[in-house]
Every structure is written in C-alpha cells, then in structure tokens.
Design an enzyme around this catalytic site. Structure first.
Site, PDB file in Angstrom:
ATOM      1  N   LEU A  51      14.722  40.873 -23.093  1.00 47.84           N
ATOM      2  CA  LEU A  51      14.996  39.476 -22.927  1.00 47.84           C
ATOM      3  C   LEU A  51      14.883  39.383 -24.619  1.00 47.84           C
ATOM      4  O   LEU A  51      14.095  39.627 -25.440  1.00 47.84           O
ATOM      5  CB  LEU A  51      13.886  38.644 -22.513  1.00 47.84           C
ATOM      6  N   ASP A  52      16.141  38.781 -24.892  1.00 49.32           N
ATOM      7  CA  ASP A  52      16.435  38.799 -26.545  1.00 49.32           C
ATOM      8  C   ASP A  52      15.247  37.868 -27.287  1.00 49.32           C
ATOM      9  O   ASP A  52      14.438  37.195 -26.771  1.00 49.32           O
ATOM     10  CB  ASP A  52      17.784  37.671 -26.982  1.00 49.32           C
ATOM     11  N   ARG A  53      15.158  38.414 -28.385  1.00 52.68           N
ATOM     12  CA  ARG A  53      13.918  37.890 -29.195  1.00 52.68           C
ATOM     13  C   ARG A  53      14.113  36.202 -29.343  1.00 52.68           C
ATOM     14  O   ARG A  53      13.075  35.701 -29.518  1.00 52.68           O
ATOM     15  CB  ARG A  53      14.243  38.486 -30.729  1.00 52.68           C
TER      16      ARG A  53
END
Length: 309
Positions: A51-53
C-alpha cells in the site's frame, strides 16, 4: 488464551494467524512489517500486498506458518475511497511525487467552470475501463529493480499494460476544491493511475490528495486494529479459519499423523480447487489443491503441510 484475544505478552507467542492493521499515511508496507516484528516479537511476519506510503488503510499481515498464505490475498478484489486535488499534478500521481504542474486557485476555478462537464464525463466513464498501464513510479520490478528507481534514473521504461476490472464505482464530491469517489477494483489496479490518465486525457492537472483502502476481499477496514494499538502491544490475532475463504475437509484423528507427514489420505469428497484439511479440533493441517480433471479420492496435492510445533 483464545487465539483471537488481544496479545498481553506478545513475545511469548508462538502461534500463527493474521493481523489486520490500519496502516497510517507516511509509512511503507515494509515499515509496518518491521514495526510488528519489533513491537510484538514475531520473527516470521509477511504482508499480502503493498500500500503506497501516501495511502492509508487495511493491511493484512500473516504471522508464523500463515505467511504461506500471503499470495492468496494478492488476487483479491480491493475497495478504496479516493480524494482528488484539481489543479496540481505530480510524476507519481499523489502528493509524494515531484510536482509537474501547479495552478493557482483562481486558474483552477476558471478552468473548472468552463470544462467541468467534460471532466465529469471522464470520471463517470471509469467503470468501462478494461486495461491500465502501470505508473512509472511503482514498486513493480524490471529485471529485479523497481520501476520507480529506474524512472528516477532516467531509464526508458517499456509500458506495462494489464487488464483491470471495476466492480463498483460511485462518484461523490465534484468541485474545484476536491473530487471524491469510491471504487472496488481487481487486484493490481492503481487508483492514482486512474487519476493520472484522466488528467492526461483532458489536459488538466490532477493528483490524489488522499487514498484509503477500505477492504480486501471479504475483510473490511472496520475489522482492523489501529496503528496506536500496535504500538501499545495490544492487537488481535485472527485465526486462519476466520480469514481464509477456503472450504475445509475434516480429517479423522486416525489420519492426522499421515497428513502431517505429507502422506495422502482418502477423502470422502474433494472441494473444487483449493481447500484445507483440518483436525477434529479445527486445527489447520494442510493446504491442498484438487488435481486438474481429478475425480478420484486421492486426486489432490499438498501445497503446504503445517506440522505441529
């Protein structure tokens, strides 16, 4: 202690299961895994997809022998709530990237007044999309290296096109300040790339302002523990039978040892595709898969056997 209870002394735990955690913004998926290892003392921790930062939301972290099931969740449908900022674009499609174009509030409002119908049409067409080119800034690997690293080095990347499916989509707020939508998509779909593609098609800067993953398969964000609970060391271990979708076949006590030793046993029935063999006490003994075209009671194979500690 029941396996679904809160951990009181996590470093003594040797069991397996799953953690459902609400990942905060500003932390990578790998950062979360490291935190779990440090705070809870589990040596074997995996995750079931990044999951993207810049995004927050549901992360499923298998622990112990359940790390074998990590790949199961990679192909699950996922749901998101997204908020878009009109008037600004970045190379990554979210606020983590380098700014490519930024308009003033007045410029954004003027453009929006003139073109909002066309922009709305593009957003409403999203459910019809069937393919997507992966963003250049992504964790996808090219010859063992992240596309994002190669992109930052100026390496020309071959487009990575994949099939996608939009299962549910609802457009919400639509104004010069913010555009929001809820979406449920097939695995591997980049929400920020949807926004980037709309931006490219209409020639107006857009980027994700906020993204929350609300579900993976049947599991929802409201089932997850907060990051603060993780830091306090009080977090729920979910037993695999409550997380996995596989049908189960009970093995009699007399055959448990054979299964744990990797020997096939005759089954009264074999479910379609993958299934779990469980003991009379409902402990998972093995993860199995039906052989293609199999009709015989032994026409299955072991994907993983889970010996007792």
């Amino acid at each position: 202690m029941n396996r679904s209870d809160l951990l009181e002394n996590p470093r003594t735990q040797t069991e397996s299961g799953f953690l459902l955690i609400h990942k905060p913004v500003g932390m990578t998926s790998s950062d979360l895994v490291v935190t779990v290892r440090k705070k809870l003392g589990f040596k074997k921790v995996g995750h079931t997809g990044t999951l993207d930062r810049a995004a927050s939301g549901l992360m499923i972290l298998p622990i112990g022998s359940c790390t074998s099931f990590s790949s199961v969740f990679l192909e699950k449908e996922k749901s998101y709530e997204a908020w878009v900022r009109p008037g600004e674009s970045t190379d990554s499609g979210d606020k983590e990237g380098e700014i490519l174009e930024s308009l003033s509030k007045e410029q954004t409002e003027t453009w929006f007044q003139e073109h909002q119908e066309k922009l709305r049409d593009l957003f409403e067409q999203v459910p019809t999309w069937e393919t997507q080119e992966a963003p250049e800034v992504s964790a996808l690997k090219v010859n063992g290296r992240r596309r994002s690293d190669l992109f930052r080095e100026g390496v020309a990347l071959v487009p990575a096109v994949r099939k996608i499916k939009i299962y549910r989509y609802e457009l919400g707020e639509f104004s010069p300040e913010s555009i929001s939508f809820q979406i449920r998509v097939s695995a591997g779909t980049y929400i920020r790339k949807i926004v980037m593609d709309i931006s490219d098609r209409i020639g107006f800067p857009l980027r994700l302002e906020k993204l929350v993953r609300t579900s993976i398969g049947k599991l929802n964000l409201n089932q997850a523990d907060s990051y603060e609970s993780l830091l306090d060391g009080k977090i729920k271990i979910h037993p695999p039978e409550t997380i996995l979708d596989f049908p189960t076949v009970e093995v009699p006590d007399t055959e448990v040892r054979n299964v744990l030793n990797g020997r096939k046993i005759k089954l009264e029935w074999i479910p379609v595709n993958e299934f779990l063999l469980v003991s009379p006490e409902e402990e998972i003994l093995a993860w199995c898969k039906k052989e293609e075209h199999g009709i015989h009671e032994l026409d299955y194979k072991y994907l993983r056997v889970f010996p007792k500690n």
